[in-house]
Design an enzyme around this catalytic site. Structure first.
Site, PDB file in Angstrom:
ATOM      1  N   GLU A 155       0.863  -1.188   0.000  1.00 17.27           N
ATOM      2  CA  GLU A 155       0.000   0.000   0.000  1.00 17.27           C
ATOM      3  C   GLU A 155       0.892   1.227   0.000  1.00 17.27           C
ATOM      4  OE1 GLU A 155      -2.667   2.437   3.274  1.00 17.27           O
ATOM      5  OE2 GLU A 155      -2.797   0.256   3.302  1.00 17.27           O
ATOM      6  N   GLU A 159      -2.715  11.528   2.955  1.00 18.53           N
ATOM      7  CA  GLU A 159      -3.547  11.013   4.046  1.00 18.53           C
ATOM      8  C   GLU A 159      -3.198  11.710   5.362  1.00 18.53           C
ATOM      9  OE1 GLU A 159      -4.748   6.709   6.026  1.00 18.53           O
ATOM     10  OE2 GLU A 159      -2.665   7.065   5.463  1.00 18.53           O
TER      11      GLU A 159
END
Length: 354
Positions: A143, A148
């Site tokens: 990932e 974020e």
């Protein structure tokens, strides 16, 4: 025989990396944007909250038809809008706040991904926006979090999550390779010690980036067999070669984030990635009691994230993305590059076999 094979494998790897001319092969834009994604829909009927949200958010992800009807998505001229329900007061013990989670239908291996946003979700207590990639099964296929953070953060996390190092090998990052401050060095999600918590992975802070920008920003991720590198710019300071769609990463200077080289064999850690764009609420990050308590308990007057998010819809009016385009470039010889990856794997297998 073995020596000839090794020479062929190494030459294929070298040949693949020799070319640096990127060509635009795909664009997510106002002509096709929503068609190119699957809308992940929260399922409240199973009794398993992972079917609502695998990160335990106070959320109700809607399908495309419902999202359009509710005004959560729209194509506005040449831009795409993705937002949340900021009208309704909710039941903290009922379904979560309406939002969307988009996952690309296409899976990717290697490429240069350049994404232009004209608005980023405004930071607010309870909000957890992200633009990222991941492979299934997670975490074995990895990932990469491009954008974020949560609550009232002032910076972006760029984080690489990799699988258990006993299965996929070690992956660590080094400060000398990047401009972002490195917060945690080991990318293995199962690793923890005095300096790093479980699932923190190798994380960096992009403090000079575009976090929460009302005017958006541009993010670039270059993913090759050798490395994954990330950059970002304000829309006004984006390099000319990017604007002309003739990107040359070698001219962009030190990347914000870097993983690769001898400390991380990228091919062992990233493969078959989906692009993901979502806005979550609360969950294991924004709603974590310790994280909530750092700023949001005092700021909001609420003891927990769910109660606040349920009862204060007006605070999320600016929690939306606006996207201009996601452009995907590949090096000139796609077949050669894939051959290099295959040869590299054979080389790895041959070495371990002998």
């Amino acid at each position: 025989m073995g020596r000839i094979f090794l020479c062929f494998a190494l030459s294929a790897i070298g040949f693949a990396s020799a070319s640096s001319q990127y060509t635009l092969v795909e664009s997510y834009d106002n002509t096709n944007f929503f068609e190119k994604f699957n809308f992940i829909e929260s399922n409240y009927s199973t009794g398993n909250y992972n079917d609502v949200d695998p990160t335990q958010g106070y959320i109700n992800y809607r399908n495309r038809a419902d999202a359009a009807k509710l005004g959560l998505i729209a194509t506005q001229g040449t831009e795409m809008f993705l937002g949340v329900n900021h009208r309704d007061i909710m039941d903290p013990k009922g379904k979560g706040r309406d939002s969307v989670r988009l996952e690309s239908k296409q899976l990717y291996d290697y490429g240069l991904f350049i994404s232009e946003f004209t608005h980023m979700p405004k930071p607010a207590c309870g909000v957890w926006p992200a633009f990222w990639t991941f492979g299934d099964p997670w975490p074995v296929k990895g990932e990469m979090d491009i954008y974020e953070n949560w609550n009232l953060a002032e910076y972006n996390w760029m984080t690489l999550h990799t699988g258990n190092s006993t299965l996929v090998g070690n992956c660590t990052i080094n400060q000398k390779d990047m401009s972002n401050p490195v917060i945690a060095k080991n990318c293995d999600v199962t690793f923890q010690d005095a300096t790093q918590s479980l699932n923190q992975a190798c994380s960096t802070q992009e403090s000079q980036g575009q976090w929460g920008s009302r005017s958006g920003g541009v993010y670039a991720m270059e993913w090759t067999s050798a490395h994954v590198r990330l950059w970002s710019w304000s829309r006004s300071s984006t390099p000319t070669d990017v604007k002309l769609r003739k990107p040359n990463p070698e001219s962009w200077g030190t990347p914000h984030f870097f993983a690769g080289g001898s400390s991380c064999d990228i091919d062992n850690h990233l493969s078959s990635q989906k692009l993901v764009l979502n806005i979550d609420f609360c969950g294991v990050a924004a709603g974590n009691p310790a994280i909530w308590g750092q700023l949001c308990r005092n700021t909001t007057g609420y003891e927990n994230c769910t109660d606040y998010v349920a009862k204060n819809p007006d605070d999320f009016a600016d929690a939306f993305w606006k996207v201009k385009a996601i452009d995907i470039y590949q090096l000139a010889s796609n077949g050669t590059r894939n051959a290099a990856r295959h040869s590299k794997k054979l080389l790895h297998d041959a070495r371990h076999h002998h």
